[in-house]
Scaffold this motif. Structure first.
Motif, short mmCIF file in Angstrom:
data_model
loop_
_atom_site.label_atom_id
_atom_site.label_comp_id
_atom_site.label_asym_id
_atom_site.label_seq_id
_atom_site.Cartn_x
_atom_site.Cartn_y
_atom_site.Cartn_z
N TRP A 161 -20.08 38.95 -23.80
CA TRP A 161 -21.38 38.66 -22.52
C TRP A 161 -21.55 36.99 -22.74
CZ3 TRP A 161 -22.65 44.11 -20.55
CH2 TRP A 161 -21.76 44.56 -20.25
N LEU A 162 -22.28 36.81 -22.89
CA LEU A 162 -22.89 35.90 -23.26
C LEU A 162 -21.81 34.46 -23.99
CD1 LEU A 162 -26.58 36.80 -24.56
CD2 LEU A 162 -25.80 36.24 -22.75
N ALA A 163 -21.18 34.91 -24.03
CA ALA A 163 -20.23 33.74 -24.53
C ALA A 163 -18.94 33.22 -23.68
CB ALA A 163 -19.67 34.20 -26.07
N GLY A 164 -19.41 33.74 -22.32
CA GLY A 164 -18.49 34.35 -21.05
C GLY A 164 -17.04 35.38 -21.86
N GLU A 165 -16.78 35.71 -22.46
CA GLU A 165 -15.99 35.94 -22.23
C GLU A 165 -15.97 37.89 -22.65
OE1 GLU A 165 -15.24 36.40 -26.04
OE2 GLU A 165 -15.43 33.77 -27.17
N GLY A 166 -16.56 38.11 -21.35
CA GLY A 166 -16.67 39.30 -20.38
C GLY A 166 -14.68 39.86 -20.22
N LEU A 167 -14.74 40.53 -20.08
CA LEU A 167 -13.20 40.96 -20.11
C LEU A 167 -13.22 42.13 -18.40
CD1 LEU A 167 -11.08 40.94 -22.80
CD2 LEU A 167 -11.26 38.78 -20.95
N ALA A 168 -12.83 42.30 -17.66
CA ALA A 168 -13.47 43.82 -16.87
C ALA A 168 -12.93 45.08 -17.58
CB ALA A 168 -11.99 43.28 -15.58
N ALA A 169 -11.44 45.05 -18.19
CA ALA A 169 -10.80 46.03 -19.19
C ALA A 169 -12.71 46.84 -19.78
CB ALA A 169 -10.04 45.51 -20.03
N ASP A 170 -14.06 45.57 -20.72
CA ASP A 170 -15.15 46.07 -20.60
C ASP A 170 -15.77 47.18 -20.38
OD1 ASP A 170 -14.85 44.34 -22.45
OD2 ASP A 170 -16.36 42.83 -21.64
N GLY A 171 -15.67 47.60 -18.54
CA GLY A 171 -15.80 48.30 -17.69
C GLY A 171 -15.38 50.00 -18.29
N PRO A 172 -13.48 50.24 -18.27
CA PRO A 172 -13.09 51.70 -18.91
C PRO A 172 -13.49 52.22 -20.25
CG PRO A 172 -11.36 50.34 -17.67
CD PRO A 172 -13.35 48.78 -17.32
N PRO A 293 -17.49 38.72 -15.41
CA PRO A 293 -16.89 39.31 -13.73
C PRO A 293 -17.25 40.78 -14.14
CG PRO A 293 -15.35 39.81 -15.95
CD PRO A 293 -16.35 38.66 -16.32
N TRP A 294 -18.95 40.55 -13.59
CA TRP A 294 -20.07 41.75 -13.76
C TRP A 294 -19.12 42.54 -12.78
CZ3 TRP A 294 -23.53 44.01 -10.39
CH2 TRP A 294 -23.82 43.59 -9.38
N ALA A 295 -19.10 42.94 -11.94
CA ALA A 295 -19.07 43.60 -10.89
C ALA A 295 -17.46 43.84 -11.48
CB ALA A 295 -18.79 42.35 -9.50
N GLU A 296 -17.29 43.96 -11.66
CA GLU A 296 -15.81 44.43 -12.36
C GLU A 296 -15.48 45.53 -13.22
OE1 GLU A 296 -15.86 41.43 -11.77
OE2 GLU A 296 -14.08 40.87 -9.57
N ILE A 297 -16.70 44.68 -14.14
CA ILE A 297 -17.11 46.06 -15.28
C ILE A 297 -17.54 46.51 -14.80
CG2 ILE A 297 -18.23 45.57 -17.47
CD1 ILE A 297 -17.64 42.77 -18.07
N ARG A 299 -17.79 48.14 -11.88
CA ARG A 299 -17.16 48.93 -10.86
C ARG A 299 -16.94 50.48 -12.08
NH1 ARG A 299 -14.72 45.09 -8.57
NH2 ARG A 299 -16.20 44.20 -6.46
N PRO A 300 -16.05 50.34 -12.91
CA PRO A 300 -15.04 52.01 -13.79
C PRO A 300 -16.59 52.34 -13.97
CG PRO A 300 -14.66 50.24 -14.53
CD PRO A 300 -15.12 49.13 -13.09
N ILE A 301 -17.27 51.63 -14.23
CA ILE A 301 -18.60 52.46 -15.25
C ILE A 301 -19.56 53.49 -14.34
CG2 ILE A 301 -20.86 52.07 -16.07
CD1 ILE A 301 -20.42 49.32 -17.39
N ALA A 302 -19.58 52.92 -12.69
CA ALA A 302 -20.04 53.73 -11.85
C ALA A 302 -19.43 55.00 -11.64
CB ALA A 302 -20.35 52.77 -10.35
#
Length: 361
Positions: A161-172, A293-297, A299-302
């Protein structure tokens, strides 16, 4: 030149900020403060500052009187021809070593007190799946309060995440890990973290916040009142296994799954606790400037929390509780200008389901 974060602290902490780069400050049991140096090397480098100021004194982990086993761990490893790295040291409380030897790599944690360490670490040891696991306990010495666990390879979610490599797929992916954790059967007598315990943690941190900042935010007191009242108003629910310190640094990714680490605080708790914890830390990373993409990550967690656990309303409250704790903690940590106010804003928005949380909570 932008102001240093230590400029916002009381004297003599502000003055100490001019003598070095600090990333964290704690109160010392014997008076004064201990400061963690930020040299960018990952070293465990603490210093003591007397109550009235004066010269900074370096602290040596091998001389920690409350953790004599630190020295013994080092000596045993050296005698065995092993290579030792001290990864973390909480002065007078606990430490963690990485030890490389002929038989491989292991981690050793040394504690000052035994708060059910073995039970907390072993509860998930038999529930490993093809996707998720926890480090296997190799041994526990109840006299030395020393826990040996296997080394788990992987890349921390935090580093990505700190390296800017966060993905929406991290949420699920995170949601799946939380399901696995919460579905674990709870044995009789397992440690419990109640709502009263959570309120106590918040209320104990409040005066620390007030006596650390030269000009504490007047907004914090009313927010503490709102959050603690909201926690106490939550209806009773069946507890589940909670990590209790669930955030991105505790998840090591490997392949399609990975490992969950640092089970020192595992307890039976509210089913929204861990969900709120990771959502708040996700927002913290964004507020600190991580490009993800913090919001995309989020949403599926919530959504997993709402659909699987029926915790729609309580999820707002527990997310707010963690954001509030982070607000109080970051009074003593390196931070970007305006971070505390931003965390207070997010705490209020979480409780109300407004702002950045409108489409998430």
């Amino acid at each position: 030149m932008s102001p240093r974060w230590t400029d916002e602290l009381i004297e003599p902490l502000r003055a100490a900020g001019e003598q070095g780069r600090w990333c964290r400050i704690e109160e010392a049991r014997g008076g004064g403060w201990i400061l963690l140096s930020d040299r960018g090397t990952g070293d465990v480098d603490w210093w003591h500052l007397p109550e009235a100021g004066g010269a900074l004194v370096p602290l040596d982990p091998l001389e920690d009187p409350r953790l004599p086993e630190l020295r013994q761990t080092l000596l045993r490893a050296i005698r065995a021809g092993e290579r030792v790295s001290l990864l973390a040291w909480r002065v007078g409380s606990r430490a963690i070593f990485k030890i490389d030897g002929p038989s491989g790599t292991k981690m050793v944690k040394v504690y000052r007190k035994d708060r059910g360490v073995l039970a907390r670490w072993e509860i998930l040891s038999k529930r490993s799946t093809l996707r998720w696991r926890v480090p296997r306990v190799l041994s526990f010495d109840s006299d030395r309060l020393s826990l040996e666990i296997e080394f788990c390879p992987g890349t921390s979610l935090n580093r990505r995440w700190l390296a800017g490599e966060g993905l929406a797929a991290d949420g699920p992916r995170v949601a799946d890990l939380l399901r696995w954790l919460a579905d674990t059967p709870l044995p009789d007598g397992f440690p419990v973290h109640s709502i009263d315990d959570e309120v106590r943690v918040i209320e104990e941190r409040a005066p620390v916040f007030e006596r650390t900042l030269a000009v504490p935010s007047p907004r914090v007191g009313p927010v503490i009142t709102r959050v603690t009242a909201a926690l106490r108003a939550l209806p009773p629910v069946a507890p589940v296994l909670c990590h209790r310190d669930f955030h991105d640094k505790q998840v090591l990714l490997s392949g399609e799954g990975g490992a969950l680490i640092d089970l020192d605080l595992a307890a039976a708790g509210h089913p929204a606790l861990d969900f709120g914890n990771i959502l708040a830390h996700l927002q913290l990373r964004a507020l600190k400037g991580a490009e993800l993409p913090w919001a995309e990550i989020a949403r599926p967690i919530a959504e997993a929390g709402r659909s699987d656990r029926g915790i729609a309303e309580s999820l707002r409250v527990w997310t707010a509780a963690t954001l509030l704790r982070l607000t109080l903690i970051y009074a003593r940590r390196y931070r970007r200008p305006g971070l505390i106010d931003a965390l207070i804003d997010s705490t209020e928005a979480s409780l109300e389901g407004t702002g950045e949380w409108r489409e998430i909570l």
